[in-house]
Design a protein around this motif. Structure first.
Motif, PDB file in Angstrom:
ATOM      1  N   ASN A 166      11.724  -2.127  11.135  1.00 23.92           N
ATOM      2  CA  ASN A 166      10.553  -1.349  10.749  1.00 23.92           C
ATOM      3  C   ASN A 166      10.734  -0.709   9.372  1.00 23.92           C
ATOM      4  OD1 ASN A 166       9.085  -1.900  13.042  1.00 23.92           O
ATOM      5  ND2 ASN A 166       9.727  -0.067  14.125  1.00 23.92           N
ATOM      6  N   SER A 167      11.937  -0.210   9.107  1.00 20.79           N
ATOM      7  CA  SER A 167      12.199   0.430   7.815  1.00 20.79           C
ATOM      8  C   SER A 167      12.030  -0.552   6.664  1.00 20.79           C
ATOM      9  CB  SER A 167      13.610   1.018   7.798  1.00 20.79           C
ATOM     10  OG  SER A 167      13.763   2.012   8.791  1.00 20.79           O
ATOM     11  N   LYS A 168      12.508  -1.767   6.848  1.00 22.80           N
ATOM     12  CA  LYS A 168      12.374  -2.776   5.796  1.00 22.80           C
ATOM     13  C   LYS A 168      10.913  -3.143   5.557  1.00 22.80           C
ATOM     14  CE  LYS A 168      16.928  -4.905   6.482  1.00 22.80           C
ATOM     15  NZ  LYS A 168      17.650  -6.148   6.886  1.00 22.80           N
ATOM     16  N   VAL A 169      10.172  -3.311   6.655  1.00 21.42           N
ATOM     17  CA  VAL A 169       8.763  -3.663   6.521  1.00 21.42           C
ATOM     18  C   VAL A 169       7.990  -2.506   5.891  1.00 21.42           C
ATOM     19  CG1 VAL A 169       6.677  -4.306   7.768  1.00 21.42           C
ATOM     20  CG2 VAL A 169       8.867  -5.263   8.461  1.00 21.42           C
ATOM     21  N   ILE A 170       8.299  -1.274   6.306  1.00 24.40           N
ATOM     22  CA  ILE A 170       7.623  -0.096   5.751  1.00 24.40           C
ATOM     23  C   ILE A 170       7.841  -0.029   4.241  1.00 24.40           C
ATOM     24  CG2 ILE A 170       7.804   2.421   5.578  1.00 24.40           C
ATOM     25  CD1 ILE A 170       8.094   2.546   8.567  1.00 24.40           C
ATOM     26  N   PHE A 171       9.086  -0.196   3.812  1.00 23.69           N
ATOM     27  CA  PHE A 171       9.394  -0.092   2.384  1.00 23.69           C
ATOM     28  C   PHE A 171       8.630  -1.148   1.591  1.00 23.69           C
ATOM     29  CE2 PHE A 171      11.846  -1.521  -1.294  1.00 23.69           C
ATOM     30  CZ  PHE A 171      11.916  -0.342  -2.019  1.00 23.69           C
ATOM     31  N   ARG A 172       8.668  -2.388   2.059  1.00 22.24           N
ATOM     32  CA  ARG A 172       8.017  -3.475   1.318  1.00 22.24           C
ATOM     33  C   ARG A 172       6.500  -3.294   1.296  1.00 22.24           C
ATOM     34  NH1 ARG A 172       6.942  -9.098   3.219  1.00 22.24           N
ATOM     35  NH2 ARG A 172       6.489 -10.348   1.378  1.00 22.24           N
ATOM     36  N   LEU A 173       5.925  -2.930   2.439  1.00 18.96           N
ATOM     37  CA  LEU A 173       4.479  -2.764   2.519  1.00 18.96           C
ATOM     38  C   LEU A 173       4.015  -1.573   1.690  1.00 18.96           C
ATOM     39  CD1 LEU A 173       1.912  -3.854   3.812  1.00 18.96           C
ATOM     40  CD2 LEU A 173       2.336  -2.385   5.777  1.00 18.96           C
ATOM     41  N   ARG A 174       4.745  -0.464   1.785  1.00 16.90           N
ATOM     42  CA  ARG A 174       4.357   0.724   1.028  1.00 16.90           C
ATOM     43  C   ARG A 174       4.487   0.485  -0.469  1.00 16.90           C
ATOM     44  NH1 ARG A 174       6.864   5.388   3.870  1.00 16.90           N
ATOM     45  NH2 ARG A 174       4.962   5.286   5.119  1.00 16.90           N
ATOM     46  N   GLN A 175       5.525  -0.229  -0.868  1.00 21.78           N
ATOM     47  CA  GLN A 175       5.709  -0.528  -2.292  1.00 21.78           C
ATOM     48  C   GLN A 175       4.579  -1.412  -2.813  1.00 21.78           C
ATOM     49  OE1 GLN A 175       8.165   0.922  -3.835  1.00 21.78           O
ATOM     50  NE2 GLN A 175       8.025   0.027  -5.866  1.00 21.78           N
ATOM     51  N   ARG A 176       4.203  -2.423  -2.023  1.00 25.14           N
ATOM     52  CA  ARG A 176       3.117  -3.319  -2.442  1.00 25.14           C
ATOM     53  C   ARG A 176       1.782  -2.573  -2.466  1.00 25.14           C
ATOM     54  NH1 ARG A 176       1.775  -8.769  -2.257  1.00 25.14           N
ATOM     55  NH2 ARG A 176      -0.195  -8.963  -3.388  1.00 25.14           N
ATOM     56  N   LEU A 177       1.564  -1.714  -1.496  1.00 25.29           N
ATOM     57  CA  LEU A 177       0.325  -0.947  -1.441  1.00 25.29           C
ATOM     58  C   LEU A 177       0.231  -0.006  -2.635  1.00 25.29           C
ATOM     59  CD1 LEU A 177      -2.239  -0.259   0.177  1.00 25.29           C
ATOM     60  CD2 LEU A 177      -0.899   1.450   1.408  1.00 25.29           C
ATOM     61  N   TYR A 178       1.325   0.655  -2.969  1.00 24.72           N
ATOM     62  CA  TYR A 178       1.336   1.568  -4.113  1.00 24.72           C
ATOM     63  C   TYR A 178       1.058   0.802  -5.408  1.00 24.72           C
ATOM     64  CZ  TYR A 178       2.921   5.414  -7.089  1.00 24.72           C
ATOM     65  OH  TYR A 178       2.991   6.425  -8.025  1.00 24.72           O
ATOM     66  N   GLU A 179       1.661  -0.376  -5.520  1.00 23.70           N
ATOM     67  CA  GLU A 179       1.429  -1.210  -6.700  1.00 23.70           C
ATOM     68  C   GLU A 179      -0.035  -1.608  -6.806  1.00 23.70           C
ATOM     69  OE1 GLU A 179       2.606  -5.741  -8.103  1.00 23.70           O
ATOM     70  OE2 GLU A 179       3.909  -4.662  -6.730  1.00 23.70           O
ATOM     71  N   ARG A 180      -0.643  -1.971  -5.672  1.00 19.14           N
ATOM     72  CA  ARG A 180      -2.043  -2.369  -5.701  1.00 19.14           C
ATOM     73  C   ARG A 180      -2.952  -1.183  -6.028  1.00 19.14           C
ATOM     74  NH1 ARG A 180      -4.634  -6.800  -4.185  1.00 19.14           N
ATOM     75  NH2 ARG A 180      -2.818  -7.597  -5.307  1.00 19.14           N
ATOM     76  N   LEU A 181      -2.659  -0.012  -5.470  1.00 19.06           N
ATOM     77  CA  LEU A 181      -3.453   1.176  -5.760  1.00 19.06           C
ATOM     78  C   LEU A 181      -3.407   1.525  -7.242  1.00 19.06           C
ATOM     79  CD1 LEU A 181      -2.501   3.376  -2.678  1.00 19.06           C
ATOM     80  CD2 LEU A 181      -4.801   2.588  -3.235  1.00 19.06           C
ATOM     81  N   LEU A 182      -2.231   1.384  -7.854  1.00 15.51           N
ATOM     82  CA  LEU A 182      -2.111   1.670  -9.286  1.00 15.51           C
ATOM     83  C   LEU A 182      -2.958   0.709 -10.118  1.00 15.51           C
ATOM     84  CD1 LEU A 182       1.701   2.432  -9.769  1.00 15.51           C
ATOM     85  CD2 LEU A 182      -0.199   4.041  -9.979  1.00 15.51           C
ATOM     86  N   GLY A 183      -3.194  -0.493  -9.585  1.00 11.41           N
ATOM     87  CA  GLY A 183      -3.931  -1.497 -10.340  1.00 11.41           C
ATOM     88  C   GLY A 183      -5.409  -1.555 -10.048  1.00 11.41           C
ATOM     89  N   LEU A 184      -5.923  -0.711  -9.134  1.00 14.81           N
ATOM     90  CA  LEU A 184      -7.347  -0.743  -8.802  1.00 14.81           C
ATOM     91  C   LEU A 184      -8.178  -0.092  -9.908  1.00 14.81           C
ATOM     92  CD1 LEU A 184      -7.409   0.142  -4.995  1.00 14.81           C
ATOM     93  CD2 LEU A 184      -7.557  -2.111  -6.057  1.00 14.81           C
ATOM     94  N   SER A 185      -9.445  -0.425  -9.904  1.00 12.62           N
ATOM     95  CA  SER A 185     -10.342   0.143 -10.910  1.00 12.62           C
ATOM     96  C   SER A 185     -10.540   1.637 -10.661  1.00 12.62           C
ATOM     97  CB  SER A 185     -11.698  -0.567 -10.867  1.00 12.62           C
ATOM     98  OG  SER A 185     -12.383  -0.269  -9.663  1.00 12.62           O
ATOM     99  N   LEU A 186     -10.935   2.341 -11.708  1.00 18.66           N
ATOM    100  CA  LEU A 186     -11.172   3.781 -11.587  1.00 18.66           C
ATOM    101  C   LEU A 186     -12.296   4.062 -10.597  1.00 18.66           C
ATOM    102  CD1 LEU A 186     -10.916   4.848 -15.344  1.00 18.66           C
ATOM    103  CD2 LEU A 186      -9.161   4.975 -13.579  1.00 18.66           C
ATOM    104  N   THR A 187     -13.287   3.185 -10.539  1.00 18.29           N
ATOM    105  CA  THR A 187     -14.403   3.379  -9.620  1.00 18.29           C
ATOM    106  C   THR A 187     -13.937   3.317  -8.171  1.00 18.29           C
ATOM    107  OG1 THR A 187     -15.923   2.406 -11.223  1.00 18.29           O
ATOM    108  CG2 THR A 187     -16.676   2.528  -8.937  1.00 18.29           C
TER     109      THR A 187
END
Length: 638
Positions: free
Chosen positions: A133-154
């Protein structure tokens, strides 16, 4: 004044809509959210994506599954050993007493060994599951954070800060629980049920039928009942997102809240939001407790039925005492996995709701991905051309209209005009926070959309009116403009921004923690720190959005000379930077190479300060209006 809706009223409305069959809509705030609610096909796609996320960990998952099966297998063995102790040892009429004693010790040792081994394997399985679970959490959270940083301002503004934090924390934790709740636990529980039933029917089909007669209808009813729980959890999560966003907003504007004495209103709104969440959560728990109560009655009821019916069979010679004991144990072992399956469905509802929110974000397209064949940004800015640029935030409501302008490299362009004229929007297009709705912006003849965004942003620095500083030291905030900057470069940038003096006076100098958004500094100090950050970045394209608005007169005069050096040279080199300056205080842009007067998204006048004054047009009127306002203010003060 209209009284706010109470949490009790919120819950009553929610339950009314639930009873009307609008369970999904009851968990949503408006029609836009309802349209975004995933359908069954979308959920299946999310599940496939989740399986894809787990695929790299398939061997670890298989190991956990094997450990769970071994634990289940050992659970099936020790009740048979107890049956043998009772029927084959304690109730044996042929074996001598010493043989019975020896066999009792032997079987007792075997049972203890089995239980210890089973517990050891179960502990190992729990630990390996936590690691997975820890490995999946880290990978998923990292990918989610990366995607959030790349979303449009809107998209980010619509999601709200509370929703962003909630997805990164609670939702990701819940999603990873699907490994155990939706996969391992139900699969192992089903195998345990099958093995237990096989053994029960092998021992006595009559007792087996009596033991399980109530299980299928109760399990079916449980599945149907728990289907009502899922929309409640989703609605609760939506409420929590809104409450978190409101908290961030309240403390972000705490000065406004206190200035207008709105603390009681914010406290009341927070209390209503929290009470609504608690009421909905308790409503869901009441539904679950009803089921747990029924299952709690089933376990002792099954034990009584086995004793009664088993005793009747023993009296007729159709079963042994050991069979009754074994059946008692197997009945518990049978009910436990069945309830585990039902319970996992309830817990899975929460995880599935969280999964929808997480993968909804992961499926969002990143803001302005590089076009095929995109090129690196040029090293020198020779020209920026606006070619019939139009822009709309909302369809049919233009903010910029057919904007045409050619800016030579190294020029200082001042953008002036009334509020809402499109000045900030124009600089946002230059920074590629947005792309034009029509027309194009070209750098050295290349459309900005054909340049790699990362390399283009390396040319930029922005100093905004609403300064944003991070919760770190003064040094870290200045160095944010350029990674790997030396101490001497940081201090030099601070001196050129007239910030070194007040930084040296802080308790720990450049190592002083300035607090979230720099709340420990004055407005002028924050502004000078942000200018030092831009100076250190040494950009080719500089955007100043009311950069001196928060400075006092003395600091403004000191920094204007520094800005003059900043605008016309890059670290002492001969290549000047191209600068866009937004200013309402027109006295600060008299030396600009080009002044663009905007009104309603279009160019009304264009020229230098002297040329525009001579034209006696809109710019001249603005200058005169500010001069008269300043004169009137001076007379009033005097």
């Amino acid at each position: 004044m209209k009284r706010p809706v109470s949490s009790k009223q919120h819950e009553a409305e929610f339950r009314r809509r639930m009873r009307q069959g609008a369970a999904v809509e009851a968990s949503l705030r408006d029609k836009a959210d309802a349209a975004r609610r995933p359908d069954k096909q979308t959920r299946r796609r999310y599940l496939r994506q989740y399986v894809h996320w787990l695929w790299p960990y398939r061997y670890a998952l298989l190991a956990v599954f094997v450990l769970a099966l071994m634990t289940a297998g050992l659970d099936m063995v020790w009740p048979l050993a107890i049956r043998q102790v009772i029927d084959g040892v304690l109730l044996s009429k042929t074996a001598p007493r010493d043989v019975q004693t020896r066999n009792l010790k032997l079987f007792g040792g075997v049972i203890i060994a089995l239980l210890v081994l089973k517990q050891a394997l179960d502990s190992l399985r729990s630990y390996r599951t936590s690691v997975l679970n820890s490995k999946v959490i880290f990978r998923l959270r990292q990918r989610l954070y990366e995607r959030l940083l790349g979303l449009s301002l809107t998209e980010l503004s619509e999601m709200k800060s509370g929703g962003i934090v909630s997805r990164l924390s609670n939702d990701v934790d819940s999603v990873t629980g699907l490994v155990q709740l939706a996969l391992i636990s139900p699969a192992v529980a089903l195998i345990r049920v099958v093995l237990t039933l096989v053994i029960l029917f092998a021992l006595s089909w009559r007792l087996a039928v009596g033991a399980m007669v109530m299980i299928p209808p109760l399990a079916l009813m449980s599945f149907l009942w728990l289907r009502r729980v899922r929309p409640i959890y989703r609605s609760t999560q939506e409420d929590r997102t809104n409450v978190d966003a409101r908290v961030n907003e309240t403390f972000g504007g705490i000065r406004v809240v206190r200035a207008f004495r709105r603390e009681p209103r914010e406290e009341r709104g927070y209390a209503i939001g929290q009470h609504t969440i608690i009421r909905k959560r308790l409503y869901a728990e009441r539904l679950e407790l009803l089921l747990e109560g029924m299952w709690g009655l089933l376990i002792p009821g099954s034990s009584l039925a086995i004793v009664w019916y088993g005793g009747w069979l023993v009296l007729r010679g159709l079963a042994g005492i050991g069979d009754i004991f074994a059946f008692q144990i197997y009945a518990v072992l049978l009910l436990q996995p069945v309830w585990q399956i039902v319970s996992s469905v309830s817990q899975t509802q929460k995880s599935l709701a969280a999964m929808e929110r997480v993968f909804e974000v992961l499926e969002m397209k990143p803001d302005k991905p590089d076009a095929p064949g995109a090129v690196e940004a040029p090293s020198v800015v020779r020209e920026i051309r606006f070619d019939h640029v139009g822009f709309e935030y909302r369809a049919g409501v233009p903010v910029l209209r057919d904007f045409e302008l050619t800016v030579p490299g190294g020029s200082v362009v001042a953008l002036v005009g009334p509020s809402g004229a499109g000045k900030t929007t124009l600089t946002d297009l230059v920074a590629r926070f947005y792309d034009p709705t029509s027309g194009s912006i070209r750098l050295n003849g290349i459309d900005l959309r054909g340049i790699r965004l990362g390399s283009y942003r390396n040319l930029l620095a922005v100093v905004q009116q609403d300064v944003f500083l991070f919760d770190g030291t003064a040094r870290e905030n200045i160095a944010y403009g350029r990674r790997g900057a030396s101490e001497a470069e940081i201090i030099s940038a601070a001196r050129r921004a007239n910030a070194d003096g007040f930084i040296q006076g802080l308790p720990d100098g450049y190592d002083t923690l300035i607090g979230e958004r720099g709340f420990k500094l004055s407005g002028g100090q924050r502004q000078r720190l942000s200018i030092a950050r831009a100076i250190l970045a040494d950009p080719q394209i500089l955007i100043l959005d009311e950069a001196t608005s928060n400075l006092d007169t003395e600091s403004e005069q000191l920094i204007q000379s520094s800005l003059a050096d900043l605008l016309h040279s890059r670290n002492g080199r001969s290549s000047p930077r191209t600068t866009f300056v937004i200013a309402h205080r027109l006295s600060t842009v008299t030396g600009a190479d080009l002044i663009v007067v905007l009104d309603e998204g279009a160019i009304r006048e264009l020229g230098t300060h002297d040329e525009l004054i001579e034209q006696r047009g809109m710019y001249y009127e603005m200058v005169e209006r500010q001069r008269r306002s300043f004169g009137a203010l001076t007379e009033t003060i005097g």
